[in-house]
Scaffold this motif. Structure first.
Motif, PDB file in Angstrom:
ATOM      1  N   PHE A   1      53.323 -60.882  45.534  1.00  0.00           N
ATOM      2  CA  PHE A   1      53.583 -60.942  46.969  1.00  0.00           C
ATOM      3  C   PHE A   1      54.263 -62.276  47.304  1.00  0.00           C
ATOM      4  N   GLY A   2      55.172 -62.266  48.255  1.00  0.00           N
ATOM      5  CA  GLY A   2      55.825 -63.502  48.696  1.00  0.00           C
ATOM      6  C   GLY A   2      54.957 -64.239  49.699  1.00  0.00           C
ATOM      7  N   ASP A   3      55.142 -65.532  49.751  1.00  0.00           N
ATOM      8  CA  ASP A   3      54.473 -66.348  50.755  1.00  0.00           C
ATOM      9  C   ASP A   3      55.542 -67.228  51.386  1.00  0.00           C
ATOM     10  N   PRO A   4      55.802 -67.179  52.675  1.00  0.00           N
ATOM     11  CA  PRO A   4      54.980 -66.587  53.734  1.00  0.00           C
ATOM     12  C   PRO A   4      55.300 -65.138  54.136  1.00  0.00           C
ATOM     13  N   GLU A   5      56.065 -64.394  53.368  1.00  0.00           N
ATOM     14  CA  GLU A   5      56.371 -63.016  53.774  1.00  0.00           C
ATOM     15  C   GLU A   5      55.094 -62.190  54.004  1.00  0.00           C
ATOM     16  N   THR A   6      54.115 -62.373  53.105  1.00  0.00           N
ATOM     17  CA  THR A   6      52.884 -61.576  53.216  1.00  0.00           C
ATOM     18  C   THR A   6      52.178 -61.821  54.550  1.00  0.00           C
ATOM     19  N   GLN A   7      52.381 -63.008  55.098  1.00  0.00           N
ATOM     20  CA  GLN A   7      51.725 -63.347  56.369  1.00  0.00           C
ATOM     21  C   GLN A   7      52.345 -62.599  57.555  1.00  0.00           C
ATOM     22  N   VAL A   8      53.554 -62.068  57.387  1.00  0.00           N
ATOM     23  CA  VAL A   8      54.097 -61.192  58.441  1.00  0.00           C
ATOM     24  C   VAL A   8      53.994 -59.714  58.063  1.00  0.00           C
ATOM     25  N   LEU A   9      53.922 -59.425  56.766  1.00  0.00           N
ATOM     26  CA  LEU A   9      53.837 -58.010  56.359  1.00  0.00           C
ATOM     27  C   LEU A   9      52.443 -57.441  56.621  1.00  0.00           C
ATOM     28  N   MET A  10      51.395 -58.185  56.284  1.00  0.00           N
ATOM     29  CA  MET A  10      50.034 -57.638  56.432  1.00  0.00           C
ATOM     30  C   MET A  10      49.747 -57.224  57.879  1.00  0.00           C
ATOM     31  N   PRO A  11      50.065 -58.081  58.870  1.00  0.00           N
ATOM     32  CA  PRO A  11      49.756 -57.660  60.244  1.00  0.00           C
ATOM     33  C   PRO A  11      50.578 -56.459  60.711  1.00  0.00           C
ATOM     34  N   ARG A  12      51.687 -56.161  60.027  1.00  0.00           N
ATOM     35  CA  ARG A  12      52.510 -55.020  60.468  1.00  0.00           C
ATOM     36  C   ARG A  12      52.087 -53.696  59.834  1.00  0.00           C
ATOM     37  N   ILE A  13      51.191 -53.747  58.852  1.00  0.00           N
ATOM     38  CA  ILE A  13      50.776 -52.486  58.224  1.00  0.00           C
ATOM     39  C   ILE A  13      49.800 -51.766  59.143  1.00  0.00           C
ATOM     40  N   GLN A  14      50.150 -50.531  59.418  1.00  0.00           N
ATOM     41  CA  GLN A  14      49.303 -49.685  60.270  1.00  0.00           C
ATOM     42  C   GLN A  14      48.306 -48.995  59.343  1.00  0.00           C
ATOM     43  N   GLY A  15      47.033 -49.144  59.615  1.00  0.00           N
ATOM     44  CA  GLY A  15      46.055 -48.455  58.761  1.00  0.00           C
ATOM     45  C   GLY A  15      45.756 -49.241  57.498  1.00  0.00           C
ATOM     46  N   ASP A  16      45.303 -48.507  56.504  1.00  0.00           N
ATOM     47  CA  ASP A  16      44.688 -49.124  55.328  1.00  0.00           C
ATOM     48  C   ASP A  16      45.715 -49.445  54.236  1.00  0.00           C
ATOM     49  N   LEU A  17      45.624 -50.633  53.665  1.00  0.00           N
ATOM     50  CA  LEU A  17      46.476 -51.019  52.528  1.00  0.00           C
ATOM     51  C   LEU A  17      45.808 -50.671  51.194  1.00  0.00           C
ATOM     52  N   VAL A  18      44.485 -50.623  51.207  1.00  0.00           N
ATOM     53  CA  VAL A  18      43.757 -50.549  49.937  1.00  0.00           C
ATOM     54  C   VAL A  18      44.087 -49.296  49.111  1.00  0.00           C
ATOM     55  N   PRO A  19      44.196 -48.098  49.705  1.00  0.00           N
ATOM     56  CA  PRO A  19      44.542 -46.942  48.867  1.00  0.00           C
ATOM     57  C   PRO A  19      45.859 -47.129  48.120  1.00  0.00           C
ATOM     58  N   ALA A  20      46.834 -47.771  48.758  1.00  0.00           N
ATOM     59  CA  ALA A  20      48.121 -47.997  48.077  1.00  0.00           C
ATOM     60  C   ALA A  20      47.953 -49.005  46.935  1.00  0.00           C
ATOM     61  N   LEU A  21      47.128 -50.032  47.139  1.00  0.00           N
ATOM     62  CA  LEU A  21      46.905 -51.017  46.068  1.00  0.00           C
ATOM     63  C   LEU A  21      46.200 -50.353  44.880  1.00  0.00           C
ATOM     64  N   VAL A  22      45.202 -49.531  45.180  1.00  0.00           N
ATOM     65  CA  VAL A  22      44.472 -48.857  44.102  1.00  0.00           C
ATOM     66  C   VAL A  22      45.404 -47.897  43.360  1.00  0.00           C
ATOM     67  N   ALA A  23      46.229 -47.169  44.132  1.00  0.00           N
ATOM     68  CA  ALA A  23      47.170 -46.235  43.504  1.00  0.00           C
ATOM     69  C   ALA A  23      48.135 -46.988  42.597  1.00  0.00           C
ATOM     70  N   CYS A  24      48.572 -48.143  43.037  1.00  0.00           N
ATOM     71  CA  CYS A  24      49.483 -48.974  42.233  1.00  0.00           C
ATOM     72  C   CYS A  24      48.812 -49.356  40.914  1.00  0.00           C
ATOM     73  N   ALA A  25      47.582 -49.830  41.005  1.00  0.00           N
ATOM     74  CA  ALA A  25      46.869 -50.282  39.800  1.00  0.00           C
ATOM     75  C   ALA A  25      46.578 -49.125  38.858  1.00  0.00           C
ATOM     76  N   LYS A  26      46.370 -47.907  39.426  1.00  0.00           N
ATOM     77  CA  LYS A  26      46.035 -46.755  38.587  1.00  0.00           C
ATOM     78  C   LYS A  26      47.256 -46.027  38.053  1.00  0.00           C
ATOM     79  N   GLY A  27      48.458 -46.411  38.539  1.00  0.00           N
ATOM     80  CA  GLY A  27      49.650 -45.678  38.105  1.00  0.00           C
ATOM     81  C   GLY A  27      49.830 -44.377  38.864  1.00  0.00           C
TER      82      GLY A  27
END
Ligand code: AMP
Ligand code: GLY
Length: 420
Positions: free
Chosen positions: A281-307
């Motif tokens: 993740f970029g810094d400070p990009e992540t500081q503007v991306l996280m507040p713009r995500i609607q809903g949950d980020l975690v399922p996408a992170l888990v999906a990424c890690a699981k392939g």
């Protein structure tokens, strides 16, 4: 599920802030974290380079997912070690992290897989670089090969400057000479599981220390998202000609890349071209991306890690986010730390203050690094978000505090709904 985030900056604070809102998450651990992160997660005193300590902790505490923030542990192979212990990880192994760790590897990768980038000449030593100095005209971009925290790039406008730059980078390993690209820059981040990519919204960061893009290169003085000139056509171009070709290249080179692929790009007259890859993740990009995500980020992170990223998605709020970094005096060369920070209680509730270099000392919050706080606001327009962020900045004080006053200025043409 419990999640462990590795790192201690504004990026990790923004990730912890977002991740802890997930109904899937019970506990968020951050190693080592900082004073701000301690307010939304449990900080543990393990450094981000303590690979075996982190692996042991994650196994013992049955951590369900590890998200690695900084590039250094990734290039040293932390993700390989964690995966070998059976953990799910967002972050590529050492082989994939070479896309950031070695500029000449990244340049070769682009060339091998037809990924648009500046023309470059890889030089094993100073003598070879000096011999090629006149080959591409001026300005000429001179880059050191390895990780340099933004300090390994010189844009030389004359032969003399190029020679000085090359000589000053002697002893830093191989060098890359690159054609100078004109256009506007953007940070295009993708979650990548080696088979699919899931784009984040475009962002822009400000690397130079002073207003008007002058002064030394820094880790980042501010950011915003979305980016008015990164239209949906530009995003499609980047997806097709960069992201999909990276995927094909990774498959071809048998690199199992599960993490964030960050393409630092220039939007030129001949399309989007890659300036650099980062493996996180970029810094400070992540500081503007996280507040713009609607809903949950975690399922996408888990999906990424699981392939299983093909099944994941992210939704974006229409609003614009702007982040202004408050930094210590002397940053980036020699930041002065230990200053008492005040005024946080005066910042409006809807403004987010992400901590970078801060520390709790007795009952006081003090500066502990170069990039101290990232002040992020959301607004219906760029102007509104910018005003919110700067209102936050003016409420906060610490001795020697510095910030750019032109973050997201002149960008007010954003039409709502035009970009994701
Ligand atoms: P890098 O670490 O490769 O991203 O380079 C740092 C900064 O130098 C970039 O964000 C650009 O502003 C600038 N830069 C790098 N490469 C080029 C290039 N080929 N043409 C123009 N600017 C460049
Ligand atoms: N914002 C630049 C970086 O994260 O490398």
């Amino acid at each position: 599920m419990d999640i462990l985030i590795v790192g201690s900056g504004g990026r990790e604070h923004a990730l912890a802030w977002k991740i802890r809102q997930s109904p899937l998450v019970e506990r968020v651990w951050v190693a080592p974290g900082n004073a701000g992160i301690a307010e939304c997660a449990t900080c543990i005193p393990l450094r981000s380079d303590d690979t075996s300590g982190l692996a042991e902790f994650a196994v013992q505490h049955r951590v369900g997912l590890v998200v690695v923030g900084p590039e250094e542990p990734l290039t040293k192979g932390i993700a390989d070690v964690l995966r070998a212990r059976g953990l799910l990880v967002v972050g590529p192994g050492a082989a994939g992290a070479r896309l950031e760790g070695s500029k000449s590897f990244a340049k070769g990768f682009c060339e091998r897989h037809g990924i648009p980038t500046a023309r470059g000449i890889r030089c094993e030593d100073v003598g070879t670089a000096l011999a090629h100095v006149g080959d591409m005209g001026f300005p000429l971009v001179v880059k050191a090969d390895g990780l340099a925290a933004g300090k390994g790039v010189v844009i030389a406008t004359t032969q003399g400057e190029a020679v000085t730059a090359i000589e000053s980078l002697a002893g830093r390993g191989s060098l890359l000479l690159e054609e100078f690209l004109r256009g506007s820059e953007c940070s295009l981040l993708f979650l990548c599981d080696g088979k699919s990519v899931l784009p984040f919204a475009p962002a822009r960061d400000y690397k130079r220390a002073e207003d008007g893009d002058v002064g030394p290169n820094t880790g980042g003085m501010g950011s915003f998202s979305p980016v008015p000139d990164v239209t949906s056509a530009v995003q499609r171009d980047a997806y097709e000609h960069i992201a999909l070709r990276v995927l094909a290249g990774l498959a071809d080179e048998q690199i199992d890349y599960r993490g964030v692929l960050y393409a630092g790009c220039m939007v030129t007259q001949d399309g989007v071209k890659v300036l650099e890859f980062n493996c996180r993740f970029g810094d400070p990009e992540t500081q503007v991306l996280m507040p713009r995500i609607q809903g949950d980020l975690v399922p996408a992170l888990v999906a990424c890690a699981k392939g299983r990223l093909a099944d994941a998605w992210l939704e974006w709020r229409d609003e614009t986010a702007v982040c202004v970094q408050m930094v210590s005096s002397g940053y980036p060369a020699a930041p002065v730390t230990g200053m008492i920070i005040g005024g946080l209680d005066k910042v409006s509730q809807d403004v987010m203050v992400f901590h970078g270099g801060t520390r709790q000392e007795d009952d006081q919050l003090v500066t502990a690094g170069g990039r101290v706080l990232g002040i992020t606001a959301i607004g219906a327009t760029m102007a509104e978000a910018r005003a919110g962020a700067y209102a936050g900045v003016s409420a906060i004080h610490f001795k020697g505090a510095q910030w750019r006053t032109d973050i997201a200025s002149g960008m007010d043409a954003t039409r709502k709904g035009e970009q994701t």
